[in-house]
Design an enzyme around this catalytic site. Sequence first.
Site, short mmCIF file in Angstrom:
data_model
loop_
_atom_site.label_atom_id
_atom_site.label_comp_id
_atom_site.label_asym_id
_atom_site.label_seq_id
_atom_site.Cartn_x
_atom_site.Cartn_y
_atom_site.Cartn_z
N ASN A 1 -10.25 -0.37 -0.57
CA ASN A 1 -9.28 -0.51 0.52
C ASN A 1 -9.95 -0.37 1.88
O ASN A 1 -10.67 0.61 2.12
CB ASN A 1 -8.23 0.60 0.43
CG ASN A 1 -7.26 0.41 -0.71
OD1 ASN A 1 -7.41 -0.51 -1.51
ND2 ASN A 1 -6.28 1.27 -0.77
N ASP B 1 0.85 -1.20 0.00
CA ASP B 1 0.00 0.00 0.00
C ASP B 1 0.89 1.25 0.00
O ASP B 1 2.08 1.17 0.38
CB ASP B 1 -0.87 -0.06 1.27
CG ASP B 1 -2.11 0.80 1.19
OD1 ASP B 1 -2.46 1.26 0.09
OD2 ASP B 1 -2.75 1.00 2.26
#
Length: 283
Positions: free
Chosen positions: A230, A82
Amino acid sequence: MTLQSMTAMLKRAQKYAYAVGAFNILDYNSMKAVVDAAEELHSPVIIQTSVKTVLFWGYEPVIAWARQLAENATVSIAIHLDHCKDLKVIQNCIDAGWTSVMIDASTMPFEENIALTQKTLEMARPKNISVEAELGAIVGVEDDIHVKEQDAHLADPEQAVQFCHTLAIDCFAPAIGTAHGVYKGEPRIAYHRIEEIARRTGVPLALHGGTGLSEDVFYRCIALGCAKVNISTQLKYAHINGFVDYHLQNKVYNPLKPLQAQYEALKAAVMENIKLFGSEGKA
Ligand code: 13P
């Protein structure tokens, strides 16, 4: 199954208008909860690691957990780094076996963002590793990246088109009004912008800041082209509360018991999201 990149799973999600959940893990227990939830619902899934989490444990243990869990799973699993602005960390993840990485150069001037994303693509492509990149500034704190409300700005559709036509990225994260962390008020989602960016770029979009969005927001964003969602903050809460609540109620000094409760809380949260995103049965 072996770990795979996000490319095929996101293209499929984009085509059939559902989204694959990308769940930020913290340790083996949370990674196992993510994989077991996906397995139980026959859903593809993305194990997402923050830079801090990777550096806390080291590259090798994290990739070893993921490989072992994927080997025993029947669903498609990617492991994705990420928000990372450090090319060295990205290279280390690529070398260790990550199947997907995100370069976040969104705080840099447009041309530098393009240059760093291009560099990441050159590092990732030889190994068939998927690349996500960001444009605009998503408000909130994610790992070491802090964006204050007054500094947040949405992605400009013209720049988004130029960005995606210059760079062969697999997933695009334009700032469209969501925020990392806990929402203070009702988020103002720029649906028109999502629609225009998705239509004109053709790239599967990532919806950041998933924690706290309503079912309606998820459905609309996914229908417009968000193929990856996410979730991090919700899992941080489940991680801590799952453990602490069990301990406060039972006061037994057997750590495996609260760890089991933590696992159950995490798995339930992931399953709830997979159902919302429509990826159940799409493994
Ligand atoms: P939340 O922490 O709001 O769920 O956002 C997660 C995220 O977008 C990680 O990149």
